[in-house]
Scaffold this active site. Structure first.
Site, short mmCIF file in Angstrom:
data_model
loop_
_atom_site.label_atom_id
_atom_site.label_comp_id
_atom_site.label_asym_id
_atom_site.label_seq_id
_atom_site.Cartn_x
_atom_site.Cartn_y
_atom_site.Cartn_z
N HIS A 8 0.83 -1.21 0.00
CA HIS A 8 0.00 0.00 0.00
C HIS A 8 0.86 1.26 0.00
O HIS A 8 2.05 1.21 0.28
CB HIS A 8 -0.96 0.02 1.20
CG HIS A 8 -0.29 0.05 2.55
ND1 HIS A 8 -0.12 -1.07 3.33
CD2 HIS A 8 0.24 1.07 3.27
CE1 HIS A 8 0.48 -0.73 4.47
NE2 HIS A 8 0.70 0.56 4.46
N HIS A 81 3.87 7.30 3.58
CA HIS A 81 4.84 6.20 3.50
C HIS A 81 4.45 5.22 2.41
O HIS A 81 3.34 5.30 1.85
CB HIS A 81 4.94 5.46 4.85
CG HIS A 81 3.71 4.72 5.27
ND1 HIS A 81 2.67 5.29 5.98
CD2 HIS A 81 3.32 3.44 5.07
CE1 HIS A 81 1.73 4.40 6.21
NE2 HIS A 81 2.09 3.25 5.66
N GLU A 130 7.55 1.21 5.18
CA GLU A 130 7.07 0.15 6.05
C GLU A 130 7.43 -1.19 5.42
O GLU A 130 7.27 -1.39 4.21
CB GLU A 130 5.54 0.27 6.20
CG GLU A 130 4.91 -0.77 7.10
CD GLU A 130 3.40 -0.55 7.28
OE1 GLU A 130 2.87 0.49 6.84
OE2 GLU A 130 2.75 -1.45 7.85
#
Lengths: 139, 139
Positions: A8, A81, A130
């Site tokens: 994502h 992010h 991440e």
């Protein structure tokens, strides 16, 4: 270590409700499930699906939220992010530690219920990144 | 209009060469093809493949590059835009115009050789958004 799926793009927003209204109006897109709180990260989360990846909308849970400062600088919100998947979080953490990439905080459970950690943007070309263990089931 | 494939995340960098070295070292990732100039956009471009999407590294071609100001504010680089695919660029442009979303400049040919345009970040929750016609062949 291979570059894994782009699970994502994390997008900070002052209001998930307003962001969802925008995705609905411009793209006919609905959230894949209702928004939920992720108190360990200090954010409320909601995913909008593209056919191959997701937008993760994140809204601060309170003034101490880790994204509060981002929203002070970017009141409208914006890209916060990116998240790449790995097969095994412990192997990945050891890999990045060995290479000297700075890891932000402990490994913890992320929005998809699998362990995650964050790499420092200064070691990732300015991009907060991440690293997330892939869910065991297809998603 | 449906939310289409997340074709890529556009990442500004002062040096594609340095960014590629980082992706190689941390992820064992190589570019999918050599970097190339896109003079119409004022950038040099290189793609790094994830299994389901791509990172588009963009480096300014000169001091007048549209990303020069972004790099002044973010000297290390960082997330610059996201790109969603649509089946037909003219239909998409008419759709967003009808809804009053601001479009930045004319429709032009993008890094994948298909027509693209950009939506203003102020109408996309602070996120500069490229709308790209899907390539006719699988990619």
């Amino acid at each position: 270590m291979k570059l894994g799926r782009l699970n994502h793009v994390g997008v900070a927003t002052p209001s998930i409700e307003q962001s969802l209204a925008m995705y609905r109006r411009l793209f006919g897109a609905e959230p894949s499930s209702p928004a939920f709180d992720l108190p360990a990260q200090g954010v409320k989360v909601c995913f909008v699906d593209a056919p191959n990846s997701q937008i993760e909308l994140i809204e601060p849970l309170g003034p101490d939220s880790p994204i509060a400062r981002f929203l002070e600088k970017n009141p409208q919100g914006g890209q916060h992010h990116v998240c790449f998947e790995v097969p095994d979080i412990e192997t990945a953490r050891a890999h990045f530690e060995r290479l000297g990439a700075r890891i932000l905080g402990p490994t913890r459970i992320g929005a998809h219920g699998t362990p995650i950690f964050f790499l420092h943007p200064k070691d990732m070309g300015g991009m907060l990144t991440e690293i997330m263990e892939s869910p065991k089931q297809a998603h």
